[in-house]
Design a protein around this motif. Sequence first.
Motif, PDB file in Angstrom:
ATOM      1  N   THR A 117      -9.539   2.688   0.101  1.00 36.68           N
ATOM      2  CA  THR A 117     -10.874   3.091  -0.357  1.00 36.68           C
ATOM      3  C   THR A 117     -11.883   1.958  -0.328  1.00 36.68           C
ATOM      4  O   THR A 117     -13.007   2.135  -0.779  1.00 36.68           O
ATOM      5  CB  THR A 117     -10.802   3.668  -1.773  1.00 36.68           C
ATOM      6  N   GLY A 118     -11.497   0.809   0.179  1.00 38.71           N
ATOM      7  CA  GLY A 118     -12.422  -0.319   0.278  1.00 38.71           C
ATOM      8  C   GLY A 118     -11.665  -1.604   0.522  1.00 38.71           C
ATOM      9  O   GLY A 118     -10.432  -1.630   0.519  1.00 38.71           O
ATOM     10  N   VAL A 119     -12.411  -2.686   0.707  1.00 37.58           N
ATOM     11  CA  VAL A 119     -11.802  -3.971   1.013  1.00 37.58           C
ATOM     12  C   VAL A 119     -10.930  -4.458  -0.143  1.00 37.58           C
ATOM     13  O   VAL A 119      -9.818  -4.947   0.062  1.00 37.58           O
ATOM     14  CB  VAL A 119     -12.879  -5.013   1.385  1.00 37.58           C
ATOM     15  N   ALA A 120     -11.406  -4.336  -1.378  1.00 38.39           N
ATOM     16  CA  ALA A 120     -10.622  -4.776  -2.534  1.00 38.39           C
ATOM     17  C   ALA A 120      -9.318  -3.988  -2.638  1.00 38.39           C
ATOM     18  O   ALA A 120      -8.252  -4.562  -2.893  1.00 38.39           O
ATOM     19  CB  ALA A 120     -11.438  -4.637  -3.815  1.00 38.39           C
ATOM     20  N   HIS A 121      -9.382  -2.691  -2.438  1.00 34.76           N
ATOM     21  CA  HIS A 121      -8.185  -1.848  -2.462  1.00 34.76           C
ATOM     22  C   HIS A 121      -7.237  -2.249  -1.332  1.00 34.76           C
ATOM     23  O   HIS A 121      -6.022  -2.321  -1.521  1.00 34.76           O
ATOM     24  CB  HIS A 121      -8.584  -0.371  -2.366  1.00 34.76           C
ATOM     25  N   CYS A 122      -7.791  -2.538  -0.165  1.00 33.66           N
ATOM     26  CA  CYS A 122      -6.979  -2.962   0.974  1.00 33.66           C
ATOM     27  C   CYS A 122      -6.216  -4.245   0.637  1.00 33.66           C
ATOM     28  O   CYS A 122      -5.018  -4.357   0.904  1.00 33.66           O
ATOM     29  CB  CYS A 122      -7.865  -3.167   2.207  1.00 33.66           C
ATOM     30  N   ARG A 123      -6.904  -5.199   0.039  1.00 32.71           N
ATOM     31  CA  ARG A 123      -6.254  -6.464  -0.322  1.00 32.71           C
ATOM     32  C   ARG A 123      -5.164  -6.231  -1.371  1.00 32.71           C
ATOM     33  O   ARG A 123      -4.074  -6.802  -1.293  1.00 32.71           O
ATOM     34  CB  ARG A 123      -7.279  -7.452  -0.846  1.00 32.71           C
ATOM     35  N   GLU A 124      -5.449  -5.377  -2.346  1.00 32.38           N
ATOM     36  CA  GLU A 124      -4.461  -5.056  -3.380  1.00 32.38           C
ATOM     37  C   GLU A 124      -3.201  -4.447  -2.759  1.00 32.38           C
ATOM     38  O   GLU A 124      -2.080  -4.832  -3.090  1.00 32.38           O
ATOM     39  CB  GLU A 124      -5.082  -4.088  -4.387  1.00 32.38           C
ATOM     40  N   ILE A 125      -3.388  -3.518  -1.843  1.00 34.55           N
ATOM     41  CA  ILE A 125      -2.251  -2.853  -1.203  1.00 34.55           C
ATOM     42  C   ILE A 125      -1.483  -3.837  -0.320  1.00 34.55           C
ATOM     43  O   ILE A 125      -0.244  -3.882  -0.349  1.00 34.55           O
ATOM     44  CB  ILE A 125      -2.730  -1.635  -0.377  1.00 34.55           C
ATOM     45  N   ALA A 126      -2.196  -4.643   0.460  1.00 32.77           N
ATOM     46  CA  ALA A 126      -1.530  -5.633   1.325  1.00 32.77           C
ATOM     47  C   ALA A 126      -0.735  -6.621   0.479  1.00 32.77           C
ATOM     48  O   ALA A 126       0.418  -6.946   0.820  1.00 32.77           O
ATOM     49  CB  ALA A 126      -2.561  -6.347   2.189  1.00 32.77           C
ATOM     50  N   ASP A 127      -1.308  -7.088  -0.614  1.00 34.76           N
ATOM     51  CA  ASP A 127      -0.575  -8.007  -1.486  1.00 34.76           C
ATOM     52  C   ASP A 127       0.685  -7.345  -2.035  1.00 34.76           C
ATOM     53  O   ASP A 127       1.762  -7.950  -2.050  1.00 34.76           O
ATOM     54  CB  ASP A 127      -1.461  -8.474  -2.656  1.00 34.76           C
TER      55      ASP A 127
END
Length: 164
Positions: A117-127
């Motif tokens: 749903t966004g860049v922050a969510h993407c980073r959270e999921i990747a981490d």
Amino acid sequence: MPASPLALDEFDHRLPELLQRDSAATLTTLGEAVGLSASAVQRRITRYRRHGLMREIAVLDPALLGTTTLATVLVAMERESAKLHAAFHHRMRAAPEVQQCYSLAGEWDYLVILCTTGVAHCREIADRLFMDEGNIKRYETRMVFDVVKTGLHVPTRAPVKRKR
């Protein structure tokens, strides 16, 4: 282990091609297009579902939602182990943000497509998926700027070679 291929006749090559274009087509319309009765089409579709060749899902257009961010992630594993790869597969299948995951040949072991749903969510999921794992040597995330083409079409047979 992958299922064994389903034996397909000429009708079975044409019907799935039509269904991939429009799964809401009526049995009558499909039957007229391939030369079968509506009941024969229904029997074949039931067989496709029973054997796992076909399932129906709703495909949403992320551009119309306006809140999606796509990213590709290249993943290199630390150690080769069937158990560790199986655990990675399980984690990818369990994460709803993972749209696709492919095992690769070459420098990278996997290509993962994330929809968030966004860049922050993407980073959270990747981490969560790649940093806390323990067997991942490295990963690289690449944000998708523009979608040029998406598709789910699967060819049912090899193209016919034309004589010159």
